[in-house]
Design a protein around this motif. Structure first.
Motif, PDB file in Angstrom:
ATOM      1  N   ARG A  60       0.830  -1.211   0.000  1.00 48.77           N
ATOM      2  CA  ARG A  60       0.000   0.000   0.000  1.00 48.77           C
ATOM      3  C   ARG A  60       0.857   1.251   0.000  1.00 48.77           C
ATOM      4  N   ASP A  61       1.922   1.271   0.813  1.00 51.28           N
ATOM      5  CA  ASP A  61       2.829   2.420   0.820  1.00 51.28           C
ATOM      6  C   ASP A  61       3.560   2.547  -0.517  1.00 51.28           C
ATOM      7  N   ARG A  64       1.199   4.091  -3.124  1.00 53.76           N
ATOM      8  CA  ARG A  64       0.963   5.537  -2.952  1.00 53.76           C
ATOM      9  C   ARG A  64       2.018   6.365  -3.656  1.00 53.76           C
ATOM     10  N   THR A  65       3.216   5.841  -3.786  1.00 53.56           N
ATOM     11  CA  THR A  65       4.278   6.571  -4.486  1.00 53.56           C
ATOM     12  C   THR A  65       4.414   6.132  -5.937  1.00 53.56           C
ATOM     13  N   GLY A  70      -0.806   9.188  -6.207  1.00 51.64           N
ATOM     14  CA  GLY A  70      -1.130   8.201  -5.184  1.00 51.64           C
ATOM     15  C   GLY A  70      -2.539   7.660  -5.252  1.00 51.64           C
ATOM     16  N   VAL A  71      -3.195   7.807  -6.405  1.00 55.01           N
ATOM     17  CA  VAL A  71      -4.591   7.394  -6.546  1.00 55.01           C
ATOM     18  C   VAL A  71      -4.650   6.038  -7.250  1.00 55.01           C
TER      19      VAL A  71
END
Length: 320
Positions: A60-61, A64-65, A70-71
């Motif tokens: 998940r992290d 985001r990048t 981050g969508v």
């Protein structure tokens, strides 16, 4: 006023009112031992700012990048039968699953999402090593199959980040059956003429390496990632020879033709954008988060306005 009032009492008050240091503010690098501030480490994608050591990062992290702004949208994965073998060692298998879910905050060891990277639509799957060692389970097989079907349906490239210790022993043969199952999912993508790109992270071992993790059209790895099937100690005991230095590490595999690139985590996004757009036969991405400019149209000449007849000039001496 005396020394008890002026010194002792404030000292006692400061001891009892002293606030404890919040946990998880600092992280120690496993490689060089440097203490890293959590915010600085997070901004550097869990890569040590001192020695460049790549620490674990959750899917998940990472997403985001990876995705634009981050969508991303999660792809739904069918739930398999819970505890089909009624497996129990020191704990029951469902209890281990609940403990892993509480620790990682995720439902299972694989997260599948779709979105855009560099304005290019893609489907991405990420394996979470913190969830029972990222072990390959029936859910992981379902996740890869769901991601492959979504990629074929939407005609998008499929990118997979692998991190696993092998098949999940609590599911026995059902976990091992995910090897041919995920291989078929990869074949679906290739028959549709879509790119399948694998990014191998530390560690990627066991049945995962013997199936979907090594079937990419392009194989990328993070620096110093451990990649292999059997452990180095098992191999040494089998062949009775000392293995070369750096054996089963990303750089060693790159030198011996098993990988295409070894890329630091901070550069993987740009590299994936370049590779995906090239394989999809699209023009290079424009730097920044702005869409491509609209083609300029040639200006159309406006019709000339009808000129009104000019008034005769008046003589300066003539009265107005």
């Amino acid at each position: 006023m005396n020394w008890i009032t002026n010194y002792v009492r404030p000292k006692i008050n400061s001891i009892f009112s002293r606030r404890e240091m919040p946990e998880h503010l600092w992280t120690k690098c496993d490689e060089c031992g440097t203490m890293l501030f959590h915010r600085e480490l997070s901004e550097n994608l869990n890569v040590c700012t001192n020695c460049g050591h790549h620490m674990p990062i959750s899917p998940r992290d990472r997403f985001r990048t990876l995705f634009d702004a981050g969508v991303f949208t999660e792809v739904s994965v069918p739930d398999p039968v819970e505890d089909p073998l009624k497996f129990r060692d020191q704990k029951r298998y469902p209890d281990r699953l609940r403990a892993a879910q509480k620790k990682s905050g995720e439902k299972e060891a694989m997260l599948v999402a779709e979105g855009e990277i560099g304005r290019t639509p893609v489907v991405v799957a990420g394996q979470d090593f913190s969830f029972m060692g990222g072990s390959m389970s029936m859910y992981v097989g379902n996740a890869i199959l769901a991601g492959a079907e979504r990629a074929v349906e939407t005609k998008r490239p499929f990118i997979l980040f692998s991190a696993a210790g092998g098949a999940r022993m609590q599911e026995g043969i059902l976990g091992l059956m995910q090897m041919p199952r995920t291989t078929i999912a990869v074949q679906m993508i290739k028959e549709a003429g879509l790119p399948y790109i694998v990014v191998l992270t530390h560690p990627t071992t066991g049945g995962v390496t013997a199936s979907y993790a090594m079937l990419g059209d392009v194989q990328i790895a993070e620096p110093n990632a451990l990649i292999g099937f059997a452990g180095a100690r098992v191999i040494e005991q089998t062949i009775r020879e000392q293995l070369p230095e750096g054996f089963q590490r990303a750089e060693y595999l790159l030198d011996h033709g098993m990988l295409d690139r070894v890329t630091p985590r901070g550069e993987i996004r740009d590299e994936l954008i370049t590779i995906v757009r090239m394989l999809m036969k699209e023009p290079p991405a424009i730097k920044g988060d702005l869409p491509a400019p609209e083609p300029m149209l040639e200006p159309v000449a406006e019709p000339a306005a009808e000129e009104s007849p000019a008034e005769p000039a008046q003589d300066e001496d003539e009265p107005k």
